[in-house]
Motif scaffolding. Structure first.
Motif, short mmCIF file in Angstrom:
data_model
loop_
_atom_site.label_atom_id
_atom_site.label_comp_id
_atom_site.label_asym_id
_atom_site.label_seq_id
_atom_site.Cartn_x
_atom_site.Cartn_y
_atom_site.Cartn_z
N LEU A 164 5.33 8.31 10.64
CA LEU A 164 5.45 6.87 10.83
C LEU A 164 6.81 6.34 10.40
CD1 LEU A 164 4.02 4.19 11.59
CD2 LEU A 164 3.27 4.05 9.20
N SER A 165 7.40 6.95 9.40
CA SER A 165 8.66 6.44 8.84
C SER A 165 9.79 6.41 9.86
CB SER A 165 9.07 7.29 7.64
OG SER A 165 9.34 8.63 8.03
N THR A 166 9.70 7.22 10.92
CA THR A 166 10.74 7.25 11.96
C THR A 166 10.23 6.73 13.30
OG1 THR A 166 10.19 9.55 12.50
CG2 THR A 166 11.92 9.18 10.85
N ALA A 167 9.02 6.15 13.31
CA ALA A 167 8.40 5.76 14.57
C ALA A 167 8.71 4.32 14.93
CB ALA A 167 6.89 5.96 14.49
N CYS A 189 6.44 -1.16 12.97
CA CYS A 189 6.18 -0.26 14.09
C CYS A 189 5.21 -0.94 15.03
CB CYS A 189 5.59 1.06 13.57
SG CYS A 189 5.19 2.26 14.87
N GLU A 190 5.49 -0.91 16.31
CA GLU A 190 4.57 -1.47 17.29
C GLU A 190 3.33 -0.59 17.39
OE1 GLU A 190 4.37 -2.85 22.00
OE2 GLU A 190 6.16 -1.83 21.20
N VAL A 191 2.16 -1.22 17.42
CA VAL A 191 0.90 -0.48 17.51
C VAL A 191 0.17 -0.88 18.79
CG1 VAL A 191 -1.35 -0.03 16.45
CG2 VAL A 191 0.67 -0.34 15.00
N ILE A 192 -0.13 0.10 19.62
CA ILE A 192 -0.99 -0.10 20.78
C ILE A 192 -2.36 0.44 20.38
CG2 ILE A 192 -1.34 0.33 23.23
CD1 ILE A 192 1.28 -1.14 22.54
N TRP A 193 -3.36 -0.44 20.39
CA TRP A 193 -4.68 -0.07 19.90
C TRP A 193 -5.65 -0.03 21.08
CZ3 TRP A 193 -7.91 -3.49 15.98
CH2 TRP A 193 -9.01 -2.74 15.54
N ALA A 194 -6.11 1.17 21.42
CA ALA A 194 -7.04 1.37 22.52
C ALA A 194 -8.45 1.51 21.98
CB ALA A 194 -6.67 2.61 23.33
N VAL A 195 -9.33 0.56 22.34
CA VAL A 195 -10.72 0.60 21.89
C VAL A 195 -11.64 0.65 23.12
CG1 VAL A 195 -10.16 -0.67 19.80
CG2 VAL A 195 -10.98 -1.91 21.78
N ILE A 265 0.59 4.39 -0.70
CA ILE A 265 1.56 5.08 0.15
C ILE A 265 2.17 4.05 1.10
CG2 ILE A 265 0.39 7.30 0.02
CD1 ILE A 265 -0.75 6.81 2.78
N SER A 266 3.39 4.32 1.52
CA SER A 266 4.10 3.40 2.40
C SER A 266 3.71 3.66 3.84
CB SER A 266 5.62 3.58 2.23
OG SER A 266 6.31 2.82 3.21
N LEU A 267 3.25 2.62 4.54
CA LEU A 267 2.90 2.74 5.95
C LEU A 267 3.83 1.85 6.77
CD1 LEU A 267 -1.02 2.82 5.92
CD2 LEU A 267 0.61 4.71 5.95
N ARG A 268 5.12 2.14 6.66
CA ARG A 268 6.14 1.36 7.37
C ARG A 268 6.89 2.25 8.34
NH1 ARG A 268 8.97 -3.10 7.85
NH2 ARG A 268 7.62 -4.23 6.43
N GLY A 269 7.07 1.72 9.56
CA GLY A 269 7.81 2.44 10.58
C GLY A 269 9.30 2.18 10.52
N ALA A 270 9.99 2.53 11.59
CA ALA A 270 11.45 2.47 11.61
C ALA A 270 12.02 1.12 11.97
CB ALA A 270 11.98 3.52 12.59
N GLU A 271 11.17 0.20 12.43
CA GLU A 271 11.66 -1.10 12.88
C GLU A 271 11.48 -2.17 11.80
OE1 GLU A 271 12.98 -1.50 16.12
OE2 GLU A 271 12.87 0.69 16.08
#
Length: 520
Positions: A164-167, A189-195, A265-271
């Protein structure tokens, strides 16, 4: 990755280590009780046995480097309970119970007729009573695709954090607890959530509750007052699984993550930025493609997307074609599509009967269909006639309840004492947190099995609380409480007592009436 304490019968054993562990051979240990699984069910069962039989040996086998323990336990109501889950080294348990030995190794084979368990690191244990608490494993979309990641145990959570850190964009597939927590916590990080459902969180609540929670995805998360200590992810690195006497499959296997696994824990992406979630409803994955496959696809193939995602010359590592016709490029895919009971390798050569969901079928005393073998937690399927207000769900609360009760059942059988089905199985209860809201589920909270013979009462205050009550013939059968409602104990009592509430009608949820005080 962990210290593997050899307990083979050698002259280096102390008297306390050898007590109750006389060996028939140098490689086989005779023990009174063996529990398989370092999750909440297994640890709770092992603790129960070690505390009741202080002079007998208890061995806990775990494939994970740390074990899950219950901390900050609190009884909220008669059945409803709340607790934290903390990962701890085995020395904590062994220090608390001198007769308990924790060994990091996965099970290779079970010879139930011989009462013998063989591990991946070539040890063998001859048991009197065995309890299988091996949990469940994720149902991955494609186990062989390096761009598909499941989140189930500590190792997979660490791998997710690293990726995730580079996503810039990820696709999350699934609508259960892990997916709900993930899409809310990920930032940058942009998340596309498919349900696959018409609303989010279909496992836990209805469309009304989903609409109450959805606005939280666009809000900044509140600052936490102090770091959460529920999960610890620091372990000693191991260069090679084989060096620790474990197969490759063993290295990848661990007990499930606890509540709030993402905290600490860190849940941060690259943006830059906070939440950026796009929900695609009523769809699944049709195809996972590489960039080359996208570029070479024929007209009308996955290149054409109504999502405005143009892939010509794109640089995404992987592409996802959804069943609704849209296609997204992303850095990786999170498969959060549920779990299946982890019954391997116990089935081979043994006559276990399985439940409809693939779990080891257990009776009202947590006994499997194999002599002297019990099971608890996610690996088992309840085979008794359930209470009208209870259903099995593979959640942490039930794992603790089943592990504790299984320990009592094993003790009762050894001591030849009668035991009745524990009261906790009278009513389904669960406390959790979604989108920073406290969530309490009671009884038939989604009117499970009630058909058309029920009515719903709702009370909703935007951004504050969501309350749903399920009534059948005037009696409360279930409830969903989101927010700090302080109604969980009152509603639990009303469900258990089955009081006729017909006379109260819609006034039951009147905000001007203090329900808690009225039914005290």
């Amino acid at each position: 990755m962990f210290f593997t304490s050899d307990i083979s019968c050698l002259s280096t054993h102390t008297s306390s280590e050898s007590e109750g562990m006389a060996c028939s051979t140098n490689s086989e240990k005779r023990v009174k009780f063996v529990v398989v699984g370092g999750g909440i069910a297994g640890v709770t069962c092992a603790e129960q046995l070690a505390s009741q039989f202080t002079s007998d040996s208890v061995v806990l086998l775990t494939a994970a480097p740390l074990v899950k323990t219950v901390t900050n336990y609190k009884r909220v109501a008669k059945i409803l309970e709340d607790f934290d889950v903390e990962e701890q080294p085995s020395t904590v348990l062994e220090g608390k119970y001198p007769n308990l030995k924790v060994i990091q190794s996965a099970v290779k084979t079970l010879q139930a007729e011989e009462h013998t368990l063989h591990t991946e690191d070539e040890r063998s244990f001859h048991y009197e009573k065995l309890c299988l608490c091996s949990g469940a494993k994720p149902k991955l979309l494609n186990r062989n695709n390096p761009h598909v990641l499941g989140i189930r145990d500590t190792d997979s959570a660490q791998e997710f954090q690293k990726r995730l850190s580079t996503a810039r964009r990820i696709v999350v597939v699934g609508n259960g607890g892990i997916a709900l927590e993930l899409v809310y916590e990920v930032e940058g990080c942009e998340v596309i959530w498919a349900v696959k459902d018409e609303a989010i969180g279909n496992t836990f609540f209805d469309a009304g509750a989903a609409q109450f929670l959805i606005p939280s995805l666009a809000l900044d998360k509140p600052e936490r007052a102090m770091p959460c200590k529920r999960a610890r992810y620091t372990t000693e690195p191991v260069a090679d699984g084989a060096a620790a006497g474990m197969s490759e499959a063993t290295v990848e296997t661990g007990s499930a993550l606890g509540p709030d696994w993402h905290e600490g824990i860190s849940l941060r992406g690259a943006e830059k930025g906070s939440h950026n979630v796009t929900v695609e409803y009523q769809c699944g994955i049709k195809q996972i493609c590489t960039q080359q496959e996208i570029l070479q696809s024929p007209p009308g193939g996955p290149q054409s997307s109504d999502a405005g995602d143009v892939f010509f010359g794109g640089t995404w590592p992987v592409y996802v074609q959804l069943t609704n016709g849209k296609t997204y490029g992303c850095d990786f895919i999170v498969s959060a599509t549920g779990v299946v009971p982890n019954t391997e390798p116990f089935l081979h050569g043994n006559n276990f009967e399985l439940g409809a969901d693939g779990g080891l079928l257990v009776d009202e005393h947590m006994h499997t269909t194999v002599l002297d073998v019990f099971a608890a937690g996610d690996v088992c399927s309840a085979g008794w006639e359930p209470s009208p207000l209870w259903q099995q769900m593979r959640l942490w609360t039930q794992a603790r309840q089943m592990g504790w009760y299984a320990g009592r059942c094993i003790a009762a059988e050894v001591l030849e004492e009668p035991i009745e089905l524990d009261f906790c199985f009278e009513l389904f209860t669960h406390i959790t947190k979604f989108f920073n809201y406290k969530v309490v589920l009671l009884g038939k909270f989604n009117a499970q099995g009630l058909g058309q013979d029920h009515e719903l009462l709702l009370r909703c205050t935007k951004g504050h609380e969501y309350i749903k009550v399920v009534l059948s013939n005037g009696r409360m059968m279930g409830a969903v409480l989101i927010g700090q409602t302080e109604l969980e104990e009152t509603f639990e009592n009303l469900i258990l007592n089955q009081m006729d509430l017909s006379a109260y009608g819609e006034h039951l949820l009147d905000p001007n009436i203090d329900i808690e005080d009225y039914f005290d």
